[in-house]
Design an enzyme around this catalytic site. Structure first.
Site: not given
Length: 518
Positions: A159, A276
């Site tokens: 991220e 995820e």
């Protein structure tokens, strides 16, 4: 009116739903509770890969600079890496290698994320970073073999579009890290699979620059990776969080979005991995502990494989410490298992999916029907459709009617009956969280309470003999509130010997009375 399930398959069930599963940070795999949980998950579900943060963080101890007694340099230590990867492979699961976070001895700053302080800054020396990456990969190849390690995807960071995970969310700095890392990986072996950018939801504006960058610089990208969640801003309370939820269809929309944005670029058609996903992105939101979460994710597991190559549930168990050590056995953790292997409803959704066949006969808003070609077993996964925060509350139950084909086993005679085996989970059944609430929410359950929770966590199971009429079984399924149910239909081959008479088991037959034998 019943929905008529076709007799012939309409598609094949993808394994994308169990290709990968998420985990707490790498170091946690050394713990007994973690390994016991993973062993259970592998026995009953069987994931192929496991992915989590922290491979290169200080608590794994790989990057070890030294300056003592006239000796200066960097040592690479793999004491913990070997123990963790050995344990993974023993349990039949491979690592999906996420490269991060930055070792403190290599970091350019002190910015960290999480209670365990993963460093989120770029390397102060990219040559030293690439040397570290290559040392890790070469060690893994030496220990496990090149053919094996070639099957382990390598993901660059986590991220980077968020300031929480990458200093200032600096896109050019990430692109440099990506290029340096990928070239280092490919220098070790050109067939190692590497990709990224592992971006969070809401980062669509990263895709075009990333695609342009790898094309302009001719940087390899073997797969693209990204994350998907559906909750709104966190509303914090002590040791917990509440959030609003979008509809579950939002997850499938997120799964499909990168392919739309990358069409016509150098990354079009690349394997896509959702590394995820879950309902909430918070590790302390109680929605994760509920039956609602299972019903919410059921259509995602049923249909996600049409859109991506894998989607990794975050996470398999609650051995997880991003927001400090949990204060209670149920605390809204991501895991499908609570601590001490207490099964949550979402665990059962995955265990039910693991019992589905390969041939898909039907898929609808509230059901998935499959058949196992070798045995003739038909499996029906059904759920109550649920919405998001802005939708009406779900009713107490949901009923569906299906006309299901049940054929002969191999070349045998057409079955007269089918054995129906049903497993149910909902707000009341197979729900340790509800039991825990009724126990008064004990933070540290006694041994007896733990036994109670394990028992309460098991699905309610029932069975029946159903008539097969013209090759079909009529199923009427009532699913409880926020329920998910699995019905397995096996064609029966009756092997009852002619001399058996179950009516005589208690000696109460009329013949016995007439003979004065009672």
């Amino acid at each position: 009116m019943s929905t008529v399930v076709p007799s012939e398959p309409i598609s094949t069930l993808s394994d994308a739903w169990r290709t990968c599963v998420g985990t707490g940070r790498f170091n946690l795999a050394l713990r007994q509770d973690y390994q016991d949980s993973l062993a259970l998950v592998q026995r009953e579900i069987g994931f192929r890969y496991v992915r989590g943060h922290g491979l290169l963080s200080d608590d794994v101890g790989v990057h070890r600079p030294y300056d003592a007694a006239g000796h200066t340099g960097t040592r690479y230590a793999f004491t913990y890496v070997d123990q963790v990867v050995d344990a993974y492979l023993t349990l039949g699961i491979k690592p999906f290698l996420e490269l991060g976070f930055m070792p403190s001895g290599l970091a350019s700053g002190d910015d960290t994320v999480f209670w365990w302080k993963g460093n989120i800054t770029p390397p102060r020396d990219h040559r030293e970073w690439t040397a570290l990456v290559q040392a890790v990969l070469r060690h893994l190849i030496d220990r496990y073999g090149l053919d094996e390690v070639r099957t382990w995807p390598v993901e660059v960071w986590n991220e980077p579009n968020l300031v929480n995970f990458w200093k200032d969310a600096d896109q050019p700095a990430y692109f440099r890290l990506y290029e340096e890392t990928v070239r280092a990986v490919k220098d070790v072996d050109a067939d190692l699979q590497v990709g990224g950018p592992a971006i969070s939801p809401g980062a669509d504006d990263w895709w075009a620059p990333f695609a342009d960058f790898v094309a302009d610089r001719e940087v390899p990208c073997d797969f693209v990776s990204f994350h998907a969640y559906t909750t709104g801003p966190a509303q914090h309370v002590p040791f917990g969080t509440y959030q609003t939820l979008r509809r579950p269809e939002s997850l499938l929309e997120q799964f499909g979005r990168p392919a739309e944005l990358l069409a016509g670029t150098a990354l079009a058609g690349k394997p896509a991995h959702v590394t995820e996903f879950n309902s909430s992105y918070r590790p302390d939101n109680p929605v994760h502990d509920t039956a609602f979460n299972a019903a919410y994710l059921a259509p995602v597991l049923a249909g996600g494989g049409d859109l991506v190559d894998s989607f990794s549930y975050w996470t398999f168990c609650d051995v997880f410490e991003e927001e400090n050590i949990p204060t209670s056995i149920f605390h809204g953790g991501f895991g499908m298992l609570a601590h001490r292997q207490v099964k949550k409803p979402t665990y059962h959704l995955y265990a039910f999916m693991a019992r589905m066949g390969r041939d898909v006969l039907a898929r609808g808003d509230d059901h998935l029907v499959t058949r196992d070609a070798s045995s003739g077993r038909v499996a029906v996964l059904a759920w109550q459709p649920v919405g998001g925060t802005d939708d009406p509350a779900e009713p107490e139950s949901h009923t569906l009617r299906l006309s299901v084909p049940v054929g002969a086993v191999a070349a045998g005679p057409a079955p007269v009956t089918a054995y129906a085996h049903r497993s149910e989970v909902d707000d009341e059944s197979g729900n340790a969280f509800t039991a825990w609430q009724r126990l008064g929410r004990p933070a540290s359950p006694t041994f007896r309470q733990l036994d109670t929770l394990h028992e309460a966590a098991e699905p309610v199971r029932s069975h029946a003999s159903l008539p097969v009429v013209e090759g079909r079984v009529d199923l009427v399924l009532t699913v409880g509130r926020h329920g998910v149910t699995l019905v397995e239909l096996d064609p029966v081959v009756d092997e009852t010997p002619a001399w058996l008479d179950d009516a005589r088991i208690l000696g109460r037959t009329p013949d016995a009375e007439d003979a004065g034998l009672r």
